[in-house]
Design a protein around this motif. Sequence first.
Motif, mmCIF file in Angstrom:
data_model
loop_
_atom_site.group_PDB
_atom_site.id
_atom_site.type_symbol
_atom_site.label_atom_id
_atom_site.label_comp_id
_atom_site.label_asym_id
_atom_site.label_seq_id
_atom_site.Cartn_x
_atom_site.Cartn_y
_atom_site.Cartn_z
ATOM 1 N N ILE A 1 48.367 125.747 -5.860
ATOM 2 C CA ILE A 1 49.406 125.306 -4.923
ATOM 3 C C ILE A 1 49.364 126.138 -3.646
ATOM 4 O O ILE A 1 49.416 125.591 -2.528
ATOM 5 C CB ILE A 1 50.794 125.413 -5.578
ATOM 6 N N LEU A 2 49.276 127.458 -3.800
ATOM 7 C CA LEU A 2 49.346 128.351 -2.633
ATOM 8 C C LEU A 2 48.167 128.181 -1.683
ATOM 9 O O LEU A 2 48.320 128.341 -0.460
ATOM 10 C CB LEU A 2 49.428 129.810 -3.104
ATOM 11 N N ILE A 3 46.993 127.873 -2.212
ATOM 12 C CA ILE A 3 45.795 127.768 -1.377
ATOM 13 C C ILE A 3 45.312 126.324 -1.259
ATOM 14 O O ILE A 3 44.954 125.863 -0.179
ATOM 15 C CB ILE A 3 44.666 128.660 -1.925
ATOM 16 N N GLY A 4 45.307 125.600 -2.365
ATOM 17 C CA GLY A 4 44.770 124.242 -2.356
ATOM 18 C C GLY A 4 45.583 123.285 -1.506
ATOM 19 O O GLY A 4 45.011 122.440 -0.798
ATOM 20 N N LEU A 5 46.918 123.391 -1.568
ATOM 21 C CA LEU A 5 47.762 122.492 -0.769
ATOM 22 C C LEU A 5 47.570 122.713 0.733
ATOM 23 O O LEU A 5 47.308 121.745 1.466
ATOM 24 C CB LEU A 5 49.228 122.659 -1.175
ATOM 25 N N PRO A 6 47.669 123.946 1.240
ATOM 26 C CA PRO A 6 47.415 124.146 2.669
ATOM 27 C C PRO A 6 45.998 123.752 3.085
ATOM 28 O O PRO A 6 45.798 123.214 4.183
ATOM 29 C CB PRO A 6 47.638 125.656 2.868
ATOM 30 N N LEU A 7 45.025 124.011 2.215
ATOM 31 C CA LEU A 7 43.648 123.638 2.537
ATOM 32 C C LEU A 7 43.524 122.123 2.651
ATOM 33 O O LEU A 7 42.855 121.615 3.564
ATOM 34 C CB LEU A 7 42.699 124.168 1.463
ATOM 35 N N GLY A 8 44.160 121.389 1.754
ATOM 36 C CA GLY A 8 44.129 119.930 1.821
ATOM 37 C C GLY A 8 44.811 119.409 3.066
ATOM 38 O O GLY A 8 44.331 118.457 3.711
ATOM 39 N N PHE B 1 41.712 120.240 -5.977
ATOM 40 C CA PHE B 1 43.045 119.801 -5.572
ATOM 41 C C PHE B 1 43.113 119.553 -4.072
ATOM 42 O O PHE B 1 43.823 118.640 -3.619
ATOM 43 C CB PHE B 1 44.085 120.833 -5.990
ATOM 44 N N ALA B 2 42.395 120.340 -3.290
ATOM 45 C CA ALA B 2 42.414 120.156 -1.833
ATOM 46 C C ALA B 2 41.936 118.765 -1.448
ATOM 47 O O ALA B 2 42.495 118.122 -0.549
ATOM 48 C CB ALA B 2 41.549 121.220 -1.163
ATOM 49 N N ARG B 3 40.912 118.272 -2.113
ATOM 50 C CA ARG B 3 40.412 116.925 -1.848
ATOM 51 C C ARG B 3 41.443 115.874 -2.260
ATOM 52 O O ARG B 3 41.604 114.846 -1.586
ATOM 53 C CB ARG B 3 39.100 116.689 -2.576
ATOM 54 N N ILE B 4 42.134 116.127 -3.359
ATOM 55 C CA ILE B 4 43.187 115.205 -3.791
ATOM 56 C C ILE B 4 44.303 115.171 -2.744
ATOM 57 O O ILE B 4 44.820 114.101 -2.398
ATOM 58 C CB ILE B 4 43.738 115.627 -5.164
ATOM 59 N N VAL B 5 44.670 116.341 -2.228
ATOM 60 C CA VAL B 5 45.703 116.415 -1.195
ATOM 61 C C VAL B 5 45.268 115.650 0.051
ATOM 62 O O VAL B 5 46.043 114.865 0.623
ATOM 63 C CB VAL B 5 46.013 117.888 -0.844
ATOM 64 N N GLU B 6 44.043 115.876 0.474
ATOM 65 C CA GLU B 6 43.540 115.182 1.654
ATOM 66 C C GLU B 6 43.608 113.667 1.476
ATOM 67 O O GLU B 6 44.063 112.941 2.380
ATOM 68 C CB GLU B 6 42.094 115.607 1.935
ATOM 69 N N SER B 7 43.184 113.181 0.333
ATOM 70 C CA SER B 7 43.212 111.738 0.070
ATOM 71 C C SER B 7 44.646 111.203 0.028
ATOM 72 O O SER B 7 44.930 110.119 0.543
ATOM 73 C CB SER B 7 42.509 111.427 -1.252
ATOM 74 N N ALA B 8 45.550 111.976 -0.590
ATOM 75 C CA ALA B 8 46.946 111.541 -0.683
ATOM 76 C C ALA B 8 47.596 111.460 0.693
ATOM 77 O O ALA B 8 48.311 110.492 1.003
ATOM 78 C CB ALA B 8 47.727 112.496 -1.581
ATOM 79 N N LEU B 9 47.351 112.455 1.539
ATOM 80 C CA LEU B 9 47.948 112.464 2.879
ATOM 81 C C LEU B 9 47.366 111.365 3.757
ATOM 82 O O LEU B 9 48.048 110.812 4.622
ATOM 83 C CB LEU B 9 47.727 113.828 3.541
ATOM 84 N N ARG B 10 46.120 111.032 3.514
ATOM 85 C CA ARG B 10 45.459 110.002 4.304
ATOM 86 C C ARG B 10 46.064 108.622 4.053
ATOM 87 O O ARG B 10 45.959 107.727 4.896
ATOM 88 C CB ARG B 10 43.966 109.990 3.982
ATOM 89 N N GLU B 11 46.681 108.457 2.890
ATOM 90 C CA GLU B 11 47.247 107.159 2.526
ATOM 91 C C GLU B 11 48.643 106.926 3.092
ATOM 92 O O GLU B 11 49.204 105.844 2.942
ATOM 93 C CB GLU B 11 47.302 107.033 0.997
ATOM 94 N N VAL B 12 49.212 107.938 3.744
ATOM 95 C CA VAL B 12 50.549 107.773 4.332
ATOM 96 C C VAL B 12 50.483 106.759 5.474
ATOM 97 O O VAL B 12 49.543 106.762 6.275
ATOM 98 C CB VAL B 12 51.084 109.129 4.840
ATOM 99 N N GLY C 1 48.280 114.107 -8.563
ATOM 100 C CA GLY C 1 47.006 114.809 -8.412
ATOM 101 C C GLY C 1 47.056 116.225 -8.951
ATOM 102 O O GLY C 1 46.084 116.712 -9.547
ATOM 103 N N PHE C 2 48.182 116.894 -8.759
ATOM 104 C CA PHE C 2 48.337 118.255 -9.278
ATOM 105 C C PHE C 2 48.328 118.236 -10.808
ATOM 106 O O PHE C 2 47.740 119.112 -11.447
ATOM 107 C CB PHE C 2 49.634 118.875 -8.761
ATOM 108 N N THR C 3 48.982 117.230 -11.376
ATOM 109 C CA THR C 3 48.979 117.085 -12.839
ATOM 110 C C THR C 3 47.562 116.909 -13.358
ATOM 111 O O THR C 3 47.154 117.546 -14.341
ATOM 112 C CB THR C 3 49.838 115.880 -13.250
ATOM 113 N N THR C 4 46.791 116.060 -12.691
ATOM 114 C CA THR C 4 45.392 115.846 -13.081
ATOM 115 C C THR C 4 44.595 117.150 -12.996
ATOM 116 O O THR C 4 43.777 117.448 -13.869
ATOM 117 C CB THR C 4 44.748 114.790 -12.172
ATOM 118 N N THR C 5 44.852 117.928 -11.957
ATOM 119 C CA THR C 5 44.146 119.194 -11.777
ATOM 120 C C THR C 5 44.461 120.168 -12.902
ATOM 121 O O THR C 5 43.550 120.808 -13.466
ATOM 122 C CB THR C 5 44.533 119.821 -10.425
ATOM 123 N N ILE C 6 45.736 120.291 -13.264
ATOM 124 C CA ILE C 6 46.130 121.238 -14.304
ATOM 125 C C ILE C 6 45.606 120.802 -15.666
ATOM 126 O O ILE C 6 45.224 121.640 -16.496
ATOM 127 C CB ILE C 6 47.659 121.407 -14.331
#
Length: 229
Positions: free
Chosen positions: A40-47, A116-127, A161-166
């Motif tokens: 969360i601390l690194i992957g979310l900001p990176l995404g 997770f960063a890639r998941i975040v990027e994909s999720a934000l792209r769908e907004v 996506g975070f659930t899938t990662t964990i």
Amino acid sequence: MHFPTEFFNDLLSHPGITKALWPAVVETLQMTGITAAMTILIGLPLGVLLNNLSPRGLTPNGPIYSVLAVIVNITRSIPFAILLMALLPVAKFLTNKTLGPVAASVSLSVAAIPFFARIVESALREVDPGKIDAALVMGSSNGQTVRKVIIPEAMPSLISGFTTTIVAVIGYTAMAGLVGGGGLGRLAYNYGFQRYETTIMIVTIVIIVLLVQLIQMIGDRLTKAVSHR
């Protein structure tokens, strides 16, 4: 009906195994917890950064995006078993240990963060771009748009996506246990594999499955709770 009775009798006949079971569960939860926090601390900001720097982002920057994307892709492409061994010196430097759940969390985090960063990027792209444009027209800064529009709108996908990662991390913890990471993986290897104790193998598998199901259930409920649909 004889199988459950024989199974539990066999388990209880090995007090050393039952005594080691609880610490193994705690070590697995420790590795998972540390990795989840670092993700969360690194992957979310990176995404978020990857999304913002992409050609469709708020602050497009092709060269920097390309460099970050290559680093993320390379890290994701390395098999975890190799990554685990390669990062032993890094774990030693950061934790002063090469064995145990804390040391193993270094490799687990390095594996989980780019995933997770890639998941975040994909999720934000769908907004919906219309909502982003509306926020910008109303005078929101890029940072405010990310915090108040993009991330809230993408929250269901982010939680999913975070659930899938964990869930993937829990599987990796078992592999980490084979090389001194501790946890259920080490218990299964030391007692189940090396001593041919089928009972302890079954127990560790059941516990891992239950952990995965619990995390998946929590993730699904949180996703449903924040869903705008």
